[in-house]
Motif scaffolding. Structure first.
Motif, PDB file in Angstrom:
ATOM      1  N   ALA A 237      -4.599  12.406  -9.297  1.00 47.83           N
ATOM      2  CA  ALA A 237      -5.841  11.759  -8.858  1.00 47.83           C
ATOM      3  C   ALA A 237      -5.572  10.268  -8.687  1.00 47.83           C
ATOM      4  O   ALA A 237      -4.669   9.712  -9.327  1.00 47.83           O
ATOM      5  N   ALA A 238      -6.364   9.611  -7.839  1.00 41.75           N
ATOM      6  CA  ALA A 238      -6.146   8.181  -7.581  1.00 41.75           C
ATOM      7  C   ALA A 238      -6.161   7.376  -8.887  1.00 41.75           C
ATOM      8  O   ALA A 238      -5.321   6.497  -9.091  1.00 41.75           O
ATOM      9  N   ASP A 239      -7.068   7.710  -9.806  1.00 39.25           N
ATOM     10  CA  ASP A 239      -7.155   6.963 -11.071  1.00 39.25           C
ATOM     11  C   ASP A 239      -5.896   7.124 -11.914  1.00 39.25           C
ATOM     12  O   ASP A 239      -5.470   6.196 -12.587  1.00 39.25           O
ATOM     13  N   GLU A 240      -5.314   8.321 -11.867  1.00 33.56           N
ATOM     14  CA  GLU A 240      -4.065   8.553 -12.619  1.00 33.56           C
ATOM     15  C   GLU A 240      -2.926   7.744 -12.015  1.00 33.56           C
ATOM     16  O   GLU A 240      -2.111   7.165 -12.739  1.00 33.56           O
ATOM     17  N   ARG A 241      -2.856   7.714 -10.676  1.00 32.92           N
ATOM     18  CA  ARG A 241      -1.781   6.967 -10.001  1.00 32.92           C
ATOM     19  C   ARG A 241      -1.890   5.488 -10.343  1.00 32.92           C
ATOM     20  O   ARG A 241      -0.892   4.816 -10.578  1.00 32.92           O
ATOM     21  N   VAL A 242      -3.136   4.988 -10.387  1.00 31.82           N
ATOM     22  CA  VAL A 242      -3.373   3.582 -10.751  1.00 31.82           C
ATOM     23  C   VAL A 242      -2.914   3.337 -12.180  1.00 31.82           C
ATOM     24  O   VAL A 242      -2.212   2.369 -12.480  1.00 31.82           O
TER      25      VAL A 242
ATOM     26  N   PRO B 148      10.945   4.903 -16.920  1.00 21.75           N
ATOM     27  CA  PRO B 148      10.971   5.603 -18.210  1.00 21.75           C
ATOM     28  C   PRO B 148       9.610   5.650 -18.902  1.00 21.75           C
ATOM     29  O   PRO B 148       9.285   6.626 -19.567  1.00 21.75           O
ATOM     30  N   GLU B 149       8.799   4.592 -18.739  1.00 16.98           N
ATOM     31  CA  GLU B 149       7.522   4.554 -19.464  1.00 16.98           C
ATOM     32  C   GLU B 149       6.493   5.588 -18.980  1.00 16.98           C
ATOM     33  O   GLU B 149       5.481   5.788 -19.642  1.00 16.98           O
ATOM     34  N   VAL B 150       6.743   6.204 -17.825  1.00 17.16           N
ATOM     35  CA  VAL B 150       5.773   7.198 -17.331  1.00 17.16           C
ATOM     36  C   VAL B 150       6.394   8.585 -17.150  1.00 17.16           C
ATOM     37  O   VAL B 150       5.720   9.519 -16.725  1.00 17.16           O
ATOM     38  N   LYS B 151       7.669   8.703 -17.499  1.00 18.21           N
ATOM     39  CA  LYS B 151       8.381   9.967 -17.239  1.00 18.21           C
ATOM     40  C   LYS B 151       7.680  11.174 -17.887  1.00 18.21           C
ATOM     41  O   LYS B 151       7.420  12.177 -17.219  1.00 18.21           O
ATOM     42  N   GLU B 152       7.363  11.047 -19.184  1.00 20.09           N
ATOM     43  CA  GLU B 152       6.793  12.203 -19.884  1.00 20.09           C
ATOM     44  C   GLU B 152       5.453  12.618 -19.270  1.00 20.09           C
ATOM     45  O   GLU B 152       5.184  13.804 -19.083  1.00 20.09           O
ATOM     46  N   ASP B 153       4.619  11.631 -18.954  1.00 21.23           N
ATOM     47  CA  ASP B 153       3.309  11.946 -18.363  1.00 21.23           C
ATOM     48  C   ASP B 153       3.468  12.645 -17.022  1.00 21.23           C
ATOM     49  O   ASP B 153       2.729  13.578 -16.697  1.00 21.23           O
ATOM     50  N   ILE B 154       4.454  12.185 -16.253  1.00 22.22           N
ATOM     51  CA  ILE B 154       4.659  12.799 -14.933  1.00 22.22           C
ATOM     52  C   ILE B 154       5.134  14.252 -15.102  1.00 22.22           C
ATOM     53  O   ILE B 154       4.620  15.166 -14.453  1.00 22.22           O
ATOM     54  N   ILE B 155       6.076  14.452 -16.017  1.00 28.89           N
ATOM     55  CA  ILE B 155       6.579  15.823 -16.233  1.00 28.89           C
ATOM     56  C   ILE B 155       5.439  16.737 -16.686  1.00 28.89           C
ATOM     57  O   ILE B 155       5.248  17.833 -16.144  1.00 28.89           O
ATOM     58  N   ASN B 156       4.648  16.263 -17.665  1.00 29.21           N
ATOM     59  CA  ASN B 156       3.553  17.106 -18.159  1.00 29.21           C
ATOM     60  C   ASN B 156       2.589  17.476 -17.049  1.00 29.21           C
ATOM     61  O   ASN B 156       2.168  18.621 -16.915  1.00 29.21           O
ATOM     62  N   ARG B 157       2.284  16.489 -16.243  1.00 33.06           N
ATOM     63  CA  ARG B 157       1.311  16.683 -15.178  1.00 33.06           C
ATOM     64  C   ARG B 157       1.839  17.671 -14.134  1.00 33.06           C
ATOM     65  O   ARG B 157       1.149  18.591 -13.724  1.00 33.06           O
ATOM     66  N   ILE B 158       3.105  17.493 -13.734  1.00 32.54           N
ATOM     67  CA  ILE B 158       3.690  18.342 -12.695  1.00 32.54           C
ATOM     68  C   ILE B 158       3.813  19.783 -13.206  1.00 32.54           C
ATOM     69  O   ILE B 158       3.506  20.742 -12.513  1.00 32.54           O
ATOM     70  N   GLN B 159       4.236  19.926 -14.475  1.00 36.45           N
ATOM     71  CA  GLN B 159       4.511  21.283 -14.962  1.00 36.45           C
ATOM     72  C   GLN B 159       3.226  22.023 -15.323  1.00 36.45           C
ATOM     73  O   GLN B 159       3.159  23.229 -15.187  1.00 36.45           O
ATOM     74  N   ASN B 160       2.187  21.280 -15.727  1.00 36.64           N
ATOM     75  CA  ASN B 160       0.920  21.951 -16.033  1.00 36.64           C
ATOM     76  C   ASN B 160       0.234  22.473 -14.783  1.00 36.64           C
ATOM     77  O   ASN B 160      -0.568  23.389 -14.834  1.00 36.64           O
ATOM     78  N   ARG B 161       0.571  21.832 -13.671  1.00 29.86           N
ATOM     79  CA  ARG B 161      -0.056  22.223 -12.401  1.00 29.86           C
ATOM     80  C   ARG B 161       0.615  23.467 -11.837  1.00 29.86           C
ATOM     81  O   ARG B 161       0.025  24.241 -11.122  1.00 29.86           O
ATOM     82  N   ALA B 162       1.951  23.609 -12.159  1.00 29.24           N
ATOM     83  CA  ALA B 162       2.728  24.678 -11.518  1.00 29.24           C
ATOM     84  C   ALA B 162       2.338  26.049 -12.074  1.00 29.24           C
ATOM     85  O   ALA B 162       1.760  26.167 -13.130  1.00 29.24           O
TER      86      ALA B 162
ATOM     87  N   PRO C  98       0.814  -1.208   0.000  1.00 26.34           N
ATOM     88  CA  PRO C  98       0.000   0.000   0.000  1.00 26.34           C
ATOM     89  C   PRO C  98       0.854   1.268   0.000  1.00 26.34           C
ATOM     90  O   PRO C  98       1.982   1.266   0.475  1.00 26.34           O
ATOM     91  N   GLY C  99       0.301   2.343  -0.520  1.00 25.20           N
ATOM     92  CA  GLY C  99       1.012   3.625  -0.470  1.00 25.20           C
ATOM     93  C   GLY C  99       0.240   4.669  -1.230  1.00 25.20           C
ATOM     94  O   GLY C  99      -0.822   4.384  -1.799  1.00 25.20           O
ATOM     95  N   SER C 100       0.785   5.886  -1.258  1.00 27.01           N
ATOM     96  CA  SER C 100       0.090   6.912  -2.032  1.00 27.01           C
ATOM     97  C   SER C 100       0.542   6.913  -3.491  1.00 27.01           C
ATOM     98  O   SER C 100      -0.221   7.287  -4.359  1.00 27.01           O
ATOM     99  N   PHE C 101       1.795   6.552  -3.753  1.00 22.00           N
ATOM    100  CA  PHE C 101       2.296   6.464  -5.141  1.00 22.00           C
ATOM    101  C   PHE C 101       1.923   7.728  -5.926  1.00 22.00           C
ATOM    102  O   PHE C 101       1.363   7.658  -7.011  1.00 22.00           O
ATOM    103  N   ASP C 102       2.299   8.873  -5.374  1.00 25.09           N
ATOM    104  CA  ASP C 102       1.833  10.173  -5.895  1.00 25.09           C
ATOM    105  C   ASP C 102       2.994  11.012  -6.420  1.00 25.09           C
ATOM    106  O   ASP C 102       3.270  12.063  -5.848  1.00 25.09           O
ATOM    107  N   PRO C 103       3.685  10.618  -7.494  1.00 21.30           N
ATOM    108  CA  PRO C 103       3.477   9.463  -8.361  1.00 21.30           C
ATOM    109  C   PRO C 103       4.462   8.331  -8.055  1.00 21.30           C
ATOM    110  O   PRO C 103       5.339   8.486  -7.190  1.00 21.30           O
ATOM    111  N   VAL C 104       4.322   7.223  -8.819  1.00 22.16           N
ATOM    112  CA  VAL C 104       5.226   6.078  -8.692  1.00 22.16           C
ATOM    113  C   VAL C 104       6.664   6.520  -9.002  1.00 22.16           C
ATOM    114  O   VAL C 104       6.892   7.353  -9.874  1.00 22.16           O
ATOM    115  N   THR C 105       7.630   5.961  -8.229  1.00 19.92           N
ATOM    116  CA  THR C 105       9.053   6.269  -8.450  1.00 19.92           C
ATOM    117  C   THR C 105       9.816   4.965  -8.715  1.00 19.92           C
ATOM    118  O   THR C 105       9.263   3.869  -8.544  1.00 19.92           O
TER     119      THR C 105
END
Ligand code: ADP
Length: 162
Positions: A47-52, A148-162, A7-14
């Motif tokens: 969001a939880a669905d995105e983390r999943v 590597p398979e989620v790097k771009e999505d994580i960057i987009n998500r983090i930077q769009n929020r900032a 279990p964990g928050s995985f916000d996001p997975v590392t």
């Protein structure tokens, strides 16, 4: 058949999470990665669905690993899905105190469950989801921190929020 839950928050997975997932998948017959949706805590950055979804992509090549969302008490969730063990990753002594207390409370709530601690690999000891978000939001390179398979999505998500 031993079924364990990580279990964990995985916000996001590392990559630190993935290290624990791959090692636990070898130890147990089945591993459920449970994304905690704690209604009492402020919402995470993802969001939880995105983390999943990110976790599912990273674990697609691990046939005995599934990803789920866990609401409410972990002790009840373990009972409901018929799992025996909870897996926790330990980075430092500072993780231990809180994890030890949680393990004892869970044991009290569900005497049938066991908590198994896996020590972080030394190259990921410094890594946490919040560090990934901090570095990424300031434009730093997070390639060594996230799969590597989620790097771009994580960057987009983090930077769009900032
Ligand atoms: P974080 O503390 O980074 O927000 P989570 O709540 O998502 O992490 O952590 C889920 C589990 O993974 C916890 O047991 C935590 O100790 C473990 N964990 C997190 N990062 C690492 C890492 N780099 N190495 C080993 N275990 C980790």
């Amino acid at each position: 058949m031993i079924h364990a839950v990580y279990p964990g928050s995985f916000d996001p997975v590392t990559r630190g999470h993935m290290d624990i997932i791959c090692r636990a998948a070898k130890m147990f017959d089945h591993l459920t990665v449970a994304v905690a949706r704690n209604l009492n805590k402020p919402a995470g950055s993802f969001a939880a669905d995105e983390r999943v979804e990110l976790l599912r992509r990273c674990t697609a090549n691990l046939p005995n690993v599934t990803v789920d969302v866990c609401d409410g008490l972990l002790a009840d969730y373990i009972k409901r899905i018929g799992a025996l063990a909870v897996v926790k990753g330990l980075r430092a002594m500072s993780d231990f105190e809180q994890e030890f207390q949680q393990a004892l409370i869970n044991k009290k709530l569900n005497p049938d469950m066991e908590t198994v601690f896996i020590c972080s690999s030394v190259e990921y000891t410094y890594l946490s989801s919040s560090m990934v978000k901090q570095v990424g939001s300031l434009g730093g390179d997070i390639s060594d921190f996230v799969p590597p398979e989620v790097k771009e999505d994580i960057i987009n998500r983090i930077q769009n929020r900032a």
